[in-house]
Scaffold this motif. Structure first.
Motif, PDB file in Angstrom:
ATOM      1  N   UNK A 179       0.800  -1.374   0.057  1.00 36.61           N
ATOM      2  CA  UNK A 179      -0.025   0.042  -0.070  1.00 36.61           C
ATOM      3  C   UNK A 179       0.795   1.208   0.013  1.00 36.61           C
ATOM      4  N   UNK A 180       2.007   1.262   0.810  1.00 38.99           N
ATOM      5  CA  UNK A 180       2.748   2.257   0.826  1.00 38.99           C
ATOM      6  C   UNK A 180       3.589   2.705  -0.506  1.00 38.99           C
ATOM      7  N   UNK A 181       3.730   1.520  -1.237  1.00 45.54           N
ATOM      8  CA  UNK A 181       4.601   1.565  -2.751  1.00 45.54           C
ATOM      9  C   UNK A 181       3.451   2.286  -3.678  1.00 45.54           C
ATOM     10  N   UNK A 187       0.732   5.587  -7.926  1.00 45.26           N
ATOM     11  CA  UNK A 187      -0.023   4.402  -8.863  1.00 45.26           C
ATOM     12  C   UNK A 187      -1.465   4.130  -8.415  1.00 45.26           C
ATOM     13  N   UNK A 188      -2.359   4.189  -9.407  1.00 42.65           N
ATOM     14  CA  UNK A 188      -3.626   4.108  -9.187  1.00 42.65           C
ATOM     15  C   UNK A 188      -4.283   2.885  -9.447  1.00 42.65           C
ATOM     16  N   UNK A 189      -3.323   2.000  -9.957  1.00 38.22           N
ATOM     17  CA  UNK A 189      -3.912   0.445 -10.327  1.00 38.22           C
ATOM     18  C   UNK A 189      -2.527  -0.489 -10.390  1.00 38.22           C
ATOM     19  N   UNK A 190      -2.423  -1.500 -10.452  1.00 42.62           N
ATOM     20  CA  UNK A 190      -1.377  -2.667 -10.476  1.00 42.62           C
ATOM     21  C   UNK A 190      -0.701  -2.302 -11.867  1.00 42.62           C
ATOM     22  N   UNK A 195       3.788  -0.579 -15.056  1.00 44.24           N
ATOM     23  CA  UNK A 195       4.571   0.391 -15.887  1.00 44.24           C
ATOM     24  C   UNK A 195       5.681   1.269 -15.247  1.00 44.24           C
ATOM     25  N   UNK A 196       5.495   1.611 -14.120  1.00 45.42           N
ATOM     26  CA  UNK A 196       6.397   2.577 -13.395  1.00 45.42           C
ATOM     27  C   UNK A 196       7.788   1.650 -13.065  1.00 45.42           C
TER      28      UNK A 196
END
Length: 211
Positions: A179-181, A187-190, A195-196
């Motif tokens: 959650x912290x990551x 990031x709004x989604x997996x 991508x990041x």
């Protein structure tokens, strides 16, 4: 044009410089002219999306040699070559070194304007990508060493339970780190996270290659 742009022209013929400055200025570009590559490198240049119009034949050194010097200096500008004495091997060499266009004199004004517009749009996209990458690096720098360790595992598709086993952590702890990551990388989604992570991995690989 909504966003200002610049065109740098390097040619040792003053009449060509004057002609190109008039043409490019009429399109709304900020135009800076130079009679040599040395003068270009010594000048303060505006921090704007830009393109370089470069004569192949310059006194002292060729435009192709100057193009290679730009790359070595870390100056990444789209280059439009102009020449009255071009040939196929010369144009191939220029394109391999990253030139976006190779125009033979006399060329149509519109062809030059189109090439310059294309170069500026490419530079605008490169600058936007560089800004985004700098922001992503800042977010990554705010992560803890454990979060950086967990990031590639999450991005690879492992579940919290699998990551917990691999790192000998509790599943709850992994869930908190995950959650912290997400929060720190915005990031709004997996899909965003993957991508990041891919962009960061590619960025780190380029850094190692340069080193």
């Amino acid at each position: 044009m909504n966003e200002p742009s610049a065109v740098f022209v390097v040619d040792d013929d003053p009449s060509i410089l004057a002609s190109l400055e008039s043409l490019l200025s009429s399109e709304g570009h900020k135009v800076l002219t130079f009679e040599s590559g040395t003068a270009f490198l010594a000048a303060r240049r505006p921090d704007l999306p830009a393109c370089l119009v470069l004569d192949v034949r310059l006194r002292g050194s060729s435009g192709l040699e100057f193009q290679r010097e730009l790359v070595r200096s870390g100056i990444h500008l789209p280059v439009v070559f102009i020449t009255g004495h071009g040939d196929v091997p010369m144009s191939v060499s220029a394109m391999k070194a990253g030139a976006i266009e190779f125009l033979l004199k006399p060329y149509r004004d519109q062809d030059l304007l189109d090439a310059v517009h294309n170069g500026i749009e490419r530079d605008r996209a490169r600058r936007a990508e560089a800004r985004q990458m700098a922001e992503l690096r800042e977010r990554y720098a705010a992560m803890t060493p454990r979060e950086r360790e967990i990031l590639p595992l999450v991005a690879s598709g492992l579940m919290n339970k699998q990551i917990a086993v691999n790192l000998q952590l509790s599943e709850v702890t992994v869930k908190v780190h995950r959650a912290q990551i997400m929060q720190k990388l915005q990031a709004r989604s997996l899909v965003d996270l993957v991508r990041f992570a891919d962009r960061l991995a590619a960025d780190h690989a380029r850094d190692h290659t340069r080193a």
